[in-house]
Design a protein around this motif. Sequence first.
Motif, PDB file in Angstrom:
ATOM      1  N   UNK A  17       0.833  -1.202   0.000  1.00 62.92           N
ATOM      2  CA  UNK A  17       0.000   0.000   0.000  1.00 62.92           C
ATOM      3  C   UNK A  17       0.869   1.254   0.000  1.00 62.92           C
ATOM      4  N   UNK A  18       1.966   1.221   0.761  1.00 64.26           N
ATOM      5  CA  UNK A  18       2.813   2.396   0.898  1.00 64.26           C
ATOM      6  C   UNK A  18       3.611   2.714  -0.368  1.00 64.26           C
ATOM      7  N   UNK A  19       3.570   1.813  -1.348  1.00 62.67           N
ATOM      8  CA  UNK A  19       4.204   2.093  -2.643  1.00 62.67           C
ATOM      9  C   UNK A  19       3.314   3.003  -3.486  1.00 62.67           C
ATOM     10  N   UNK A  20       2.072   3.173  -3.064  1.00 61.17           N
ATOM     11  CA  UNK A  20       1.110   3.996  -3.800  1.00 61.17           C
ATOM     12  C   UNK A  20       1.259   5.453  -3.348  1.00 61.17           C
ATOM     13  N   UNK A  21       1.365   6.392  -4.301  1.00 60.65           N
ATOM     14  CA  UNK A  21       1.458   7.809  -3.919  1.00 60.65           C
ATOM     15  C   UNK A  21       0.285   8.225  -3.052  1.00 60.65           C
ATOM     16  N   UNK A  22       0.564   8.932  -1.961  1.00 61.26           N
ATOM     17  CA  UNK A  22      -0.501   9.399  -1.078  1.00 61.26           C
ATOM     18  C   UNK A  22      -0.749   8.483   0.111  1.00 61.26           C
ATOM     19  N   UNK A  23      -0.110   7.298   0.113  1.00 58.59           N
ATOM     20  CA  UNK A  23      -0.325   6.369   1.224  1.00 58.59           C
ATOM     21  C   UNK A  23       0.967   6.183   2.017  1.00 58.59           C
ATOM     22  N   UNK A  24       0.901   6.592   3.277  1.00 50.85           N
ATOM     23  CA  UNK A  24       1.989   6.341   4.212  1.00 50.85           C
ATOM     24  C   UNK A  24       1.529   5.263   5.185  1.00 50.85           C
TER      25      UNK A  24
END
Length: 71
Positions: A17-24
């Motif tokens: 999920x964290x590889x997606x822009x906007x998701x930390x």
Amino acid sequence: AAAEAELESAEEVLEQFMCVPGIGLARATALYESGITSMDMLKKATEEDLAKVKGISKGIAKKIRKGLDSI
């Protein structure tokens, strides 16, 4: 041991999920806890679905959707 395996897969999903822009980490965790527990589910989620998750605004949902479309 089963709980350990589950934990590991949750960590793997959060990392994806964290590889997606906007998701930390915080948003990844919120998504996971809201029932989106795989990359496949995340890709199928609409902006409206994403915006219902705690900590994700409509603007962020749009950014996430856009990011997902480019993966």
